[in-house]
Design an enzyme around this catalytic site. Structure first.
Site, PDB file in Angstrom:
ATOM      1  N   ARG A 325       0.909  -1.215   0.063  1.00  0.00           N
ATOM      2  CA  ARG A 325      -0.190   0.240  -0.031  1.00  0.00           C
ATOM      3  C   ARG A 325       0.903   1.158   0.199  1.00  0.00           C
ATOM      4  NH1 ARG A 325      -5.733   1.679   0.652  1.00  0.00           N
ATOM      5  NH2 ARG A 325      -6.361  -0.303   0.788  1.00  0.00           N
ATOM      6  N   GLU A 730      -9.585   6.228   7.139  1.00  0.00           N
ATOM      7  CA  GLU A 730      -8.194   6.405   7.176  1.00  0.00           C
ATOM      8  C   GLU A 730      -7.812   7.636   6.313  1.00  0.00           C
ATOM      9  OE1 GLU A 730      -8.191   2.267   5.671  1.00  0.00           O
ATOM     10  OE2 GLU A 730      -6.206   2.235   6.723  1.00  0.00           O
TER      11      GLU A 730
HETATM   12  N1  MTE Z   1     -11.868   6.102  14.403  1.00  0.00           N
HETATM   13  C1  MTE Z   1     -11.731   5.633  15.680  1.00  0.00           C
HETATM   14  N2  MTE Z   1     -12.323   6.459  16.700  1.00  0.00           N
HETATM   15  N3  MTE Z   1     -11.027   4.595  16.342  1.00  0.00           N
HETATM   16  C2  MTE Z   1     -10.273   3.812  15.625  1.00  0.00           C
HETATM   17  O1  MTE Z   1      -9.748   3.111  15.983  1.00  0.00           O
HETATM   18  N4  MTE Z   1      -9.625   3.354  13.367  1.00  0.00           N
HETATM   19  C3  MTE Z   1      -9.394   3.649  12.035  1.00  0.00           C
HETATM   20  C4  MTE Z   1     -10.599   4.527  11.421  1.00  0.00           C
HETATM   21  N5  MTE Z   1     -11.165   5.448  12.549  1.00  0.00           N
HETATM   22  C5  MTE Z   1     -10.414   4.247  14.218  1.00  0.00           C
HETATM   23  C6  MTE Z   1     -11.282   5.020  13.597  1.00  0.00           C
HETATM   24  C7  MTE Z   1      -9.006   2.880  11.160  1.00  0.00           C
HETATM   25  S1  MTE Z   1      -7.215   2.423  11.000  1.00  0.00           S
HETATM   26  C8  MTE Z   1      -9.763   2.252  10.080  1.00  0.00           C
HETATM   27  S2  MTE Z   1      -9.346   1.114   9.097  1.00  0.00           S
HETATM   28  C9  MTE Z   1     -11.088   2.551  10.098  1.00  0.00           C
HETATM   29  O2  MTE Z   1     -11.633   3.508  11.130  1.00  0.00           O
HETATM   30  C10 MTE Z   1     -12.113   1.447  10.314  1.00  0.00           C
HETATM   31  O3  MTE Z   1     -13.531   1.431  10.397  1.00  0.00           O
HETATM   32  P1  MTE Z   1     -14.489   1.659   9.026  1.00  0.00           P
HETATM   33  O4  MTE Z   1     -13.830   0.974   7.947  1.00  0.00           O
HETATM   34  O5  MTE Z   1     -15.589   1.557   9.820  1.00  0.00           O
HETATM   35  O6  MTE Z   1     -14.366   3.300   8.631  1.00  0.00           O
HETATM   36  N1  HPA Z   2      -5.919  -2.517   4.439  1.00  0.00           N
HETATM   37  C1  HPA Z   2      -5.828  -2.882   5.572  1.00  0.00           C
HETATM   38  N2  HPA Z   2      -5.907  -3.786   6.543  1.00  0.00           N
HETATM   39  C2  HPA Z   2      -5.594  -4.854   5.501  1.00  0.00           C
HETATM   40  C3  HPA Z   2      -5.513  -4.710   4.078  1.00  0.00           C
HETATM   41  C4  HPA Z   2      -5.745  -3.375   3.481  1.00  0.00           C
HETATM   42  O1  HPA Z   2      -5.407  -3.295   2.275  1.00  0.00           O
HETATM   43  N3  HPA Z   2      -4.994  -5.923   3.519  1.00  0.00           N
HETATM   44  C5  HPA Z   2      -5.061  -6.845   4.603  1.00  0.00           C
HETATM   45  N4  HPA Z   2      -5.264  -6.213   5.755  1.00  0.00           N
HETATM   46 MO1  MOS Z   3      -7.313   0.212   9.456  1.00  0.00          MO
HETATM   47  S1  MOS Z   3      -5.133   0.342   9.665  1.00  0.00           S
HETATM   48  O1  MOS Z   3      -7.123  -0.559   8.002  1.00  0.00           O
HETATM   49  O2  MOS Z   3      -7.396  -0.921  10.611  1.00  0.00           O
END
Ligand code: MTE
Ligand code: HPA
Ligand code: MOS
Length: 778
Positions: A325, A730
């Protein structure tokens, strides 16, 4: 969100797009939200603690655990030999992470035994009494050490290539080579890792785990205990933050709790304290990027060749997809006519690096932005001008192909950047700052406006699937379950809104229930920002099935055509009759209509051939831009965040209140990564920054003094995602890159903006000061 926009959202959209509060917001702040450590403890609960290696790399010659076993309150001590199945908790089947190391340790702090005791205090005290003899082996802890020692890769690297980069470099009008160092990051979730296992009859065990990936925990527990998945139920109502740190790292605690619970036939809880959690669990990858770029006098990039070497830690974990990534985002928002990108996930004798918000994307993107700075300072231009000259083009132009051969079809970056540039008055402020710096010897200011383009989907295509389970009860209340986990990001609220919208009922009628492997199987980690895209669609599919049955029932019972059955707010119109939703549902029940459905979704369109470095790994892109202004003290390196303006694209927002929270939170977390958060391993391979005393996350007072966040309200996802929304978890993290670049401009001012400051991350005050001194000496 201001009151006017709130009212707008409230009245022109269905429940799906309203700025509802997070379903647990009031419980988070009042303390009534139940985390795993708040669950009433089962009778006879035992507590676990881990014995950790105090060598970075060594053979275990002998382990004397007699004092540990003799400590009052200790019930049992477990080593790798007690594992009935496979002594391995690695994610993705790499088989390179022992639950408890038996013959060799590969990082300082690696678990080598576990103590189970009547109290947590006894377990923790006893864990320190082991006498272990080691035979030390050579070790290295960082990228440079790994390269010097010819370290192996923890998993294979990747190459992305398009065009003839080497030839283009050779004939370049301008060419620059350089190195950038990009730091790692500790997740610092408020709730540390925790697992509670309760044994059942036969092989059964129920595990409460603070994990983003209940299905993997289920799988790992089965693997360690040598029992089938059907015997294991993993539950998680919520995490107190995950940020990627709980995508794989919960495996070890859950497996240990389950192992001890089955062995002793008593409930067992593992809860490491903050220092142990920081020592024993993985972090963001730090990188060293070596680049060689060719460009013309207009500032257009011709060729980009770069290698991204990353600290991988002792095992593979997610280092493969993370470094992939990084390469996928090394283009930031720019078209590279000729490009070659390579990655090296290097083995180091440190805790295995893991997922962290952005998943390598931020590191790659930051590298891409360094290239822009190099060009700008070399040509004496504003970096924003160079950015605009290199943006991907509109569909149909010859500037739409990424280094991985995916066509960028939904590009809106130019519009986002232009709107922000105008709304934050960038040009006038930059002029004023340059003027200010001319007459201010000590305080120097900087401003930068940077873009974000982030690819949405798991790059492993199979992970892009999800399931949901919806029950409508006779009283018209609705039970919702899906495979996604809640870590504070608001996923549960958004999916509940989808269901409320589908049935046109108030969101209060939808009960959000804890994620459990027993209701929805074979789920992916809640990660890659895809939680709402995947689970929202799966839930929508379940609601659709139930609604179809309800419509068929009404057609038959009331003898109306299907288009005369309409779901209105809290009622159903059948011909000229309007029936309250609960009454309608009860009638359907008496007509023996199935009021429960399992929904499913898989992302269309995507495919990826890693070996060839070609495909369409991303369903779509999320965009954004931010402009930050900072002041530095050129005598001390200290700085202040004066102002940040953000314009971010979430498509048609499912919940603007939650989305703005994600954007502001992501930005501040990214700012911490790029400024104050610094991980430090000493000469013995010990992590010395294992508590908030030495590891500095941003405080509320560190946020920009002026902080304006807006959604690109005109944006709609061009793909048919749920409600035409876009993922938000993210992408905003990378908006913080403008902070580093603003600091960089302030530093550059001491050499009249003629030299690229090459400010590495994190730009701690020390590093800012060193850059100032370096530039003054030129
Ligand atoms: N927001 C909060 N409050 N707490 C979290 O741990 N994790 C982040 C993001 N926002 C996180 C957060 C990460 S790393 C990801 S991948 C996404 O939330 C995961 O949730 P979603 O796919 O439902 O957005
Ligand atoms: N993003 C986050 N988590 C993951 C991924 C990715 O692309 N692939 C495997 N785990
Ligand atoms: Mo988020 S780093 O894909 O949990």
């Amino acid at each position: 969100m201001d009151k006017a926009s709130y009212e707008l959202y409230k009245y022109i959209n269905g429940p799906m797009h309203q700025p509802l509060r997070h379903d647990s917001a009031h419980k988070h702040v009042s303390g009534s939200a139940e985390y795993i450590d708040d669950i009433p403890e089962p009778a006879g609960l035992l507590h676990g603690a881990l014995g950790m290696a105090d060598r970075a790399h060594a053979e275990i010659v002998s382990m004397d655990l007699s004092a540990v076993k003799a400590y009052p309150g200790v019930v049992c001590v477990l080593t790798g030999k007690d594992v009935p199945g496979v002594n391995d908790v690695s994610s993705g089947g790499h088989h390179d992470e022992p639950l408890l190391a038996e013959t060799k340790v590969e990082f300082h702090g690696q678990p080598i035994f576990a103590v189970i005791a009547e109290t947590r205090d006894a377990a923790r005290r006893a864990a320190r009494l082991a006498k272990v003899e080691y035979n030390d082996l050579p070790f290295w802890t960082d990228v440079d050490g790994a390269l010097e020692n010819g370290a192996p890769l923890v998993t294979s690297g990747m190459t992305l290539k398009r065009g003839e980069p080497e030839e283009e470099l050779a004939k370049a009008e301008h060419r620059i080579k350089g190195t950038m160092r990009i730091g790692g990051q500790e997740h610092f979730y408020l709730e540390s890792h925790i697992a509670l296992a309760v044994p059942g009859e036969d092989e059964d065990v129920t595990v409460w785990s603070s994990t983003q990936h209940p299905s993997e925990v289920q799988h790992i527990v089965g693997h360690v205990l040598d029992i089938p998945s059907h015997a294991i139920t993993v539950n998680v109502r919520r995490m107190g933050g995950g940020f990627g740190g709980k995508e794989t790292q919960g495996n070890q605690f859950a497996a240990l709790a389950a192992l001890a619970a089955k062995k002793l036939n008593r409930a067992v809880k593992f809860r490491p304290d903050r220092d142990e959690d920081m020592t024993m669990t993985g972090k963001r990858h730090d990188f060293r990027m070596d680049y060689d770029v060719a460009f013309d006098k207009e500032g257009r990039l011709h060729a980009m060749v770069a290698n991204f070497a990353a600290r991988g830690g002792y095992s593979a974990d997610l280092s493969g997809p993370v470094t992939d990534r990084a390469l996928f985002h090394a283009d930031s928002s720019y078209f590279y006519p000729h490009v070659k990108l390579t990655s090296q996930p290097l083995k180091t004798h440190t805790v295995s690096n893991t997922a962290y918000r952005g998943f390598g994307g931020p590191q790659g993107m930051l590298g891409g932005e360094r290239i822009i700075e190099e060009i700008a300072y070399a040509l004496g231009k504003d970096p924003l001008e160079i950015r605009k000259a290199n943006f991907y083009g509109d569909l149909g132009s010859d500037r739409v192909l990424t280094p991985y051969h995916q066509t960028v079809e939904d590009n809106i970056i130019a519009r986002v950047v232009e709107e922000l540039e105008t709304s934050c008055d960038y040009q006038a402020r930059r002029k004023a700052i340059i003027e200010f710096n001319r007459t201010s010897p000590i305080i120097r200011k900087g401003i930068a406006l940077t873009p974000v383009k982030f690819g949405i989907s798991f790059t492993l295509t199979a992970f892009n699937q999800a399931g949901a389970l919806v029950h409508v009860y006779q009283d018209g209340s609705i039970h919702l379950n899906h495979g996604g986990t809640e870590m504070g990001q608001g996923l549960y609220t958004k999916v509940a809104q989808v269901i409320a919208d589908s049935f046109q009922v108030d969101v209060e009628r939808v009960k959000i229930t804890a994620t459990t492997t027993g209701k929805v199987p074979n789920t992916s980690a809640t990660a890659a920002s895809s939680g709402t895209d995947l689970n929202g669609m799966a839930a929508y599919d379940a609601a659709r099935q139930i609604k179809e049955r309800l419509v068929a029932f009404a057609v038959e019972k009331f003898e109306v055509p299907p288009d005369e059955v309409e779901f209105l707010p809290n009622r159903v119109r059948v011909g000229s009759k309007e029936i309250p939703f609960p009454d309608f549902v009860r009638q359907a029940y008496f007509a023996r209509v199935q009021l429960s459905a399992a929904g499913f979704y898989k992302t269309p369109k995507i495919h990826w051939d890693r070996a060839a470095g070609r495909g369409t790994p991303f369903y779509y892109f999320a965009y954004g831009a931010s402009c930050s202004e900072v002041s530095i003290d050129a005598l001390t390196g200290e700085y202040l965040m004066d102002r940040t303006d953000i314009l971010h694209d979430v498509g048609k927002s499912l919940n603007p209140a939650i989305d703005i929270g994600q954007i502001e939170g992501g930005f501040v977390q990214g700012m911490g990564w790029l400024t104050t958060e610094e991980l430090w391993w000493d000469g013995k391979g010990r992590l010395r920054t294992h508590a908030p005393s030495t590891y500095k996350i941003p405080l509320a007072s560190d946020r920009p003094k002026i902080f304006n966040t807006r959604l690109a309200e005109w944006s709609e996802n061009a793909e048919p995602t749920i409600g035409r929304s876009k993922a938000v978890g993210e992408p905003p993290f990378m908006l913080a890159i403008s902070v580093l670049e603003a600091l960089s401009m302030a530093v550059a001012s001491v050499a009249d903006y003629k030299v690229c400051p090459r400010l590495d991350a994190p730009a701690t005050p020390e590093r800012v000061l060193m850059a100032v001194e370096r530039l003054k000496a030129i």
